[in-house]
Design a protein around this motif. Structure first.
Motif, PDB file in Angstrom:
ATOM      1  N   LEU A  66       0.822  -1.206   0.000  1.00  0.00           N
ATOM      2  CA  LEU A  66       0.000   0.000   0.000  1.00  0.00           C
ATOM      3  C   LEU A  66       0.858   1.259   0.000  1.00  0.00           C
ATOM      4  O   LEU A  66       0.669   2.156  -0.815  1.00  0.00           O
ATOM      5  N   HIS A  81      -7.020   3.363   4.031  1.00  0.00           N
ATOM      6  CA  HIS A  81      -6.239   3.328   2.789  1.00  0.00           C
ATOM      7  C   HIS A  81      -6.460   2.013   2.049  1.00  0.00           C
ATOM      8  O   HIS A  81      -6.618   1.987   0.822  1.00  0.00           O
ATOM      9  N   GLU A 125      -9.900   2.019   0.431  1.00  0.00           N
ATOM     10  CA  GLU A 125      -9.886   2.906  -0.744  1.00  0.00           C
ATOM     11  C   GLU A 125      -9.188   2.237  -1.920  1.00  0.00           C
ATOM     12  O   GLU A 125      -9.659   2.321  -3.062  1.00  0.00           O
ATOM     13  N   ARG A 126      -8.052   1.572  -1.662  1.00  0.00           N
ATOM     14  CA  ARG A 126      -7.316   0.904  -2.736  1.00  0.00           C
ATOM     15  C   ARG A 126      -8.158  -0.211  -3.351  1.00  0.00           C
ATOM     16  O   ARG A 126      -8.233  -0.344  -4.580  1.00  0.00           O
ATOM     17  N   LYS A 170      -9.559  -0.335  -7.257  1.00  0.00           N
ATOM     18  CA  LYS A 170      -9.127  -1.384  -8.177  1.00  0.00           C
ATOM     19  C   LYS A 170     -10.293  -2.255  -8.655  1.00  0.00           C
ATOM     20  O   LYS A 170     -10.212  -2.850  -9.735  1.00  0.00           O
TER      21      LYS A 170
END
Length: 226
Positions: free
Chosen positions: A87, A143, A146-147, A151
């Motif tokens: 990350l 985080h 969100e990632r 994706k």
């Protein structure tokens, strides 16, 4: 507390470096499915009694990826991880009150049909209601979510959240939980098929205890990130 920095013979500062794992899984079925993160209650200071992500120091002779897998293995069967990616790195001087610590975080994903054994102090927590956490781990969870959500919109990363085979209804339930908003089953199937990510197996599902018509069974074309 003494915050003076240890330095080598040339005067270069020596920092502790840790690997942090944010492991996500969609748990529950249908409308009850929710995106969860693996946490473990800390047994020692600092932050004793607060939940934290699996984490720990990077040892000499191992890579960051090897370190995070080692620390994750203490909480969950890493063989069940369908995907692992870095990350980012955290360097706030005050993130660890004990000593100057650089932290590199990782996103891990576990398929919805997996039920890994956990130690007594570990638990899955819904990402919509993450409590206060040790260090900066709550922002690591944010985080990671969100990632994942980003994706899901442009890659096939959904494969790591799903069993090898599934119905479109099962796929939709996982995507709705992971994305945090509703998704139409027909649109989801059309988009993933158009991208070449989804394929029918030619099989039909077995009706459950509540009956219902058999449904077509699908799979992701690739079981690695594309």
């Amino acid at each position: 507390m003494d915050r003076r920095q240890t330095r080598d013979s040339a005067g270069v500062a020596l920092y502790r470096h840790e690997a942090i794992g944010a492991v996500l899984q969609v748990r529950g079925e249908g409308a009850d499915a929710e995106l969860c993160v693996l946490t473990a209650v800390r047994q020692s200071e600092p932050f004793a009694g607060l939940p934290a992500l699996p984490s720990g120091p990077v040892e000499p002779g191992e890579t960051l990826a090897e370190a995070v897998l080692r620390h994750l293995a203490a909480k969950v069967d890493v063989a069940g991880l369908g995907h692992l990616e870095q990350l980012g790195t955290r360097s706030d001087p005050g993130r660890d009150p004990a000593q100057r610590t650089i932290g590199t975080s990782y996103l891990g994903l576990v398929a919805a049909d997996m039920e890994p054994e956990l130690p007594d102090n570990a638990a899955w927590v819904g990402v919509a209601a993450v409590p206060e956490m040790a260090f900066d781990h709550r922002t690591v969870v944010e985080h990671a979510v969100e990632r994942l959500r980003a994706k899901l919109s442009y890659t096939n990363i959904g494969f790591a959240l799903m069993p090898a085979e599934f119905t479109i209804a099962e796929l939709r339930a996982v995507y709705v939980a992971a994305l945090g908003h509703d998704v139409a089953a027909t649109n989801l199937q059309r988009v993933l098929t158009r991208r070449g990510q989804l394929a029918a197996t030619g099989e039909m599902s077995v009706p459950g205890a509540k009956g219902g018509r058999p449904a077509r069974v699908f799979r992701f074309v690739d079981r690695e990130l594309v």
